[in-house]
Design a protein around this motif. Structure first.
Motif, short mmCIF file in Angstrom:
data_model
loop_
_atom_site.label_atom_id
_atom_site.label_comp_id
_atom_site.label_asym_id
_atom_site.label_seq_id
_atom_site.Cartn_x
_atom_site.Cartn_y
_atom_site.Cartn_z
N LEU A 84 10.23 -18.71 -23.71
CA LEU A 84 11.65 -18.49 -23.44
C LEU A 84 12.14 -17.09 -23.76
N ALA A 85 11.28 -16.20 -24.20
CA ALA A 85 11.76 -14.87 -24.59
C ALA A 85 10.62 -13.87 -24.62
N GLY A 86 11.01 -12.59 -24.59
CA GLY A 86 10.04 -11.52 -24.68
C GLY A 86 9.80 -11.11 -26.12
N VAL A 87 8.90 -10.16 -26.30
CA VAL A 87 8.55 -9.66 -27.63
C VAL A 87 9.69 -8.79 -28.16
N PRO A 88 10.28 -9.12 -29.32
CA PRO A 88 11.36 -8.27 -29.86
C PRO A 88 10.82 -6.92 -30.29
N GLY A 89 11.63 -5.90 -30.13
CA GLY A 89 11.21 -4.56 -30.54
C GLY A 89 12.17 -3.51 -30.03
N PRO A 90 12.09 -2.29 -30.59
CA PRO A 90 13.02 -1.23 -30.21
C PRO A 90 12.71 -0.64 -28.85
N VAL A 91 13.73 -0.08 -28.25
CA VAL A 91 13.56 0.66 -26.99
C VAL A 91 14.33 1.96 -27.15
N LEU A 92 13.75 2.84 -28.00
CA LEU A 92 14.44 4.06 -28.41
C LEU A 92 13.59 5.32 -28.23
N GLY A 93 12.32 5.18 -27.96
CA GLY A 93 11.46 6.36 -27.81
C GLY A 93 11.76 7.11 -26.53
N ILE A 94 11.86 8.42 -26.61
CA ILE A 94 12.23 9.22 -25.44
C ILE A 94 11.19 9.12 -24.33
N ASP A 95 9.92 9.01 -24.71
CA ASP A 95 8.88 8.93 -23.69
C ASP A 95 9.04 7.66 -22.85
N GLY A 96 9.30 6.54 -23.50
CA GLY A 96 9.47 5.30 -22.75
C GLY A 96 10.74 5.27 -21.94
N LEU A 97 11.82 5.81 -22.48
CA LEU A 97 13.10 5.78 -21.77
C LEU A 97 13.08 6.62 -20.50
N LEU A 98 12.21 7.63 -20.47
CA LEU A 98 12.11 8.47 -19.28
C LEU A 98 11.20 7.88 -18.20
N GLU A 99 10.43 6.88 -18.57
CA GLU A 99 9.51 6.27 -17.61
C GLU A 99 10.23 5.34 -16.65
N GLN A 100 9.56 4.98 -15.57
CA GLN A 100 10.14 4.07 -14.59
C GLN A 100 10.40 2.71 -15.22
N ALA A 101 11.56 2.16 -14.93
CA ALA A 101 11.90 0.84 -15.45
C ALA A 101 11.01 -0.23 -14.83
N THR A 102 10.77 -1.28 -15.60
CA THR A 102 10.01 -2.42 -15.08
C THR A 102 10.41 -3.67 -15.86
N LEU A 103 10.46 -4.78 -15.16
CA LEU A 103 10.61 -6.08 -15.80
C LEU A 103 9.26 -6.77 -15.65
N PRO A 104 8.38 -6.62 -16.63
CA PRO A 104 6.97 -6.98 -16.47
C PRO A 104 6.73 -8.45 -16.15
N ALA A 105 7.45 -9.35 -16.78
CA ALA A 105 7.21 -10.78 -16.53
C ALA A 105 7.70 -11.22 -15.16
#
Length: 452
Positions: A84-105
């Motif tokens: 019912l949910a994804g893995v909790p965790g931060p989304v604050l790193g500049i490298d990740g925020l600049l990458e293409q968005a994806t909804l993996p599941a």
């Protein structure tokens, strides 16, 4: 000039038009909460609760953002962790925020960066919290509200978002929720109603006086809410696509029809129109079209508007006055405007969804019942019942946990209720609706509020 060069400022996957529209749509949704609902709440509640009501929305918006980027976004839209949910965790790193968005599941990969997706989804989570506040206004202890927000986001909102939008079991089942009729409105209406029952009612005289303290503020907030909904529904194709245009047009058609229907019923039954009633009809239209916005035809939006202006009207003005329903003090009628309208909109989506509209939204669903797909009706019902059941149970657990485990009162004291006090951190700062010198209170303070 070619737009295909691969650089740090212009990656090959980026569609600048999509990114610009997504950020614009997100900003429009953000404006619905602050100042939209904040102003509406301050105007529609009695004067002594105006500051408290506005600040509950202001705090809720801010707290949601920090929770969102630290752990909740990944629970709602990240890699699957539990069913019912994804893995909790931060989304604050500049490298990740600049990458293409994806909804993996869900296998969804839009043409804009992760930072845009995080912000876009945040404003939806925030307005859900602000809507819930509408049920609790006028008596909830502010410290309890501060604790409630992160817990509810974690245990309720993230589950609904992942299950329906981000690849969870309701997504796989085929539930259609274009922009949040279930994830946002049905969920908020459920949490609002359950919480209102647990927290208890306002003092009797305050429940009876339903006059807004400033009608123009109510209309201003309502106008911001309506126009902001163009981003609410128009942004969910994740692209500046033809379907985004359809969603915006249908949103306005349904809303106008709902407002007119509600006003007509007010005139027929009460012999005069009501500004607050018209605003309620506007809201129910916006809510009802939300799960269907880009998948129904224009005539479907008109039909849904007629139903959203009448069925919630009956719910609020007839059923809401029965002994059972009136026992729950839902301050702004969120049950009727969001739970009833959201359930109705989701159900009607199962009937009026078209094949072409579903395809334009990148769905594999072959439309709804009018297109020969009767299965979609029961699929929508399954989705609605899950949201109502899950949020009812967990909202109750959260509130009882705050009260009995954390020992934080859910309600203000009787003295605070009498004064209209907003408490910060257990009473460090109080804002009163009247002058600090009570002995010099004017006769004007003692008269009923004036209205434009």
């Amino acid at each position: 000039m070619s737009n295909t060069s691969v650089t740090d400022t212009n990656p090959s996957w980026l569609d600048k038009g999509d990114n610009a529209w997504q950020l614009t749509a997100a900003s429009l949704v953000g404006l619905q909460s602050i100042p939209g609902l904040m102003v509406l709440y301050a105007g529609i509640m009695p004067r002594k609760w105006a500051i408290n009501s506005a600040f509950m929305a202001f705090y809720g918006f801010s707290a949601t953002l920090i929770c969102w980027v630290v752990w909740v976004y990944r629970m709602g839209f990240g890699e699957q962790w539990i069913p019912l949910a994804g893995v909790p965790g931060p989304v604050l790193g500049i490298d990740g925020l600049l990458e293409q968005a994806t909804l993996p599941a869900a296998g969804i990969v839009p043409n804009f960066p992760l930072a845009t997706m995080v912000y876009f989804q945040f404003v939806f989570a925030a307005i859900t919290i602000v809507i819930i506040a509408g049920s609790y206004l006028g008596r909830m202890n502010f410290l309890a509200w501060m604790v409630f927000v992160p817990l509810w986001l974690t245990l309720c909102y993230s589950v609904g978002a992942f299950s329906i939008w981000a690849g969870g079991f309701l997504f796989q089942l085929g539930v259609i929720d274009y922009s949040g009729g279930y994830v946002i409105h049905l969920s908020a209406g459920t949490a609002g109603f359950v919480g209102a029952y647990i927290i208890g009612p306002r003092p009797g005289h305050e429940r009876l006086d339903k006059r807004p303290n400033n009608t123009l503020m109510v209309l201003t907030g309502a106008g911001i809410l309506w126009m902001g909904w163009n981003g609410f529904n128009g942004g969910d194709p994740y692209a500046a696509s033809p379907d985004a245009g359809v969603a915006v047009l249908n949103t306005n058609i349904c809303t106008a029809m709902s407002l007119l229907t509600w006003t007509l019923l007010d005139v027929l039954f009460y012999k005069k129109p009501s500004i607050v009633g018209a605003v309620q009809g506007m809201i129910t239209g916006l809510v009802a079209i939300t799960p269907a916005a880009g998948v129904v035809a224009g005539w479907g939006a008109i039909a849904m508007g007629a139903l959203s202006g009448s069925i919630p009207w009956i719910s609020m003005n007839i059923l809401g006055k029965t002994k059972i329903m009136s026992a729950v003090d839902d301050s702004l009628g969120v049950f009727h405007t969001h739970l009833v309208a959201g359930f109705l909109g989701g159900f009607m989506t199962g009937i009026f969804a078209t094949i072409d509209g579903s395809a334009a939204f990148a769905l594999t669903n072959p439309g709804g019942a009018i297109a020969g797909n009767g299965r979609q009706v029961w699929v929508q019902l399954v989705g609605a019942l899950f949201v109502i059941g899950w949020d009812s149970v967990w909202t109750a657990i959260i509130l009882y946990g705050i009260k009995y485990i954390l020992r934080i009162p859910l309600r203000m004291s009787e003295a605070e209720l009498a004064e209209g006090i907003m408490l910060f951190m257990g009473g460090c700062l109080s804002l009163l609706h009247r002058d600090s010198n009570h002995d010099e209170a004017s006769e004007e303070d003692k008269r009923p509020h004036d209205h434009p």
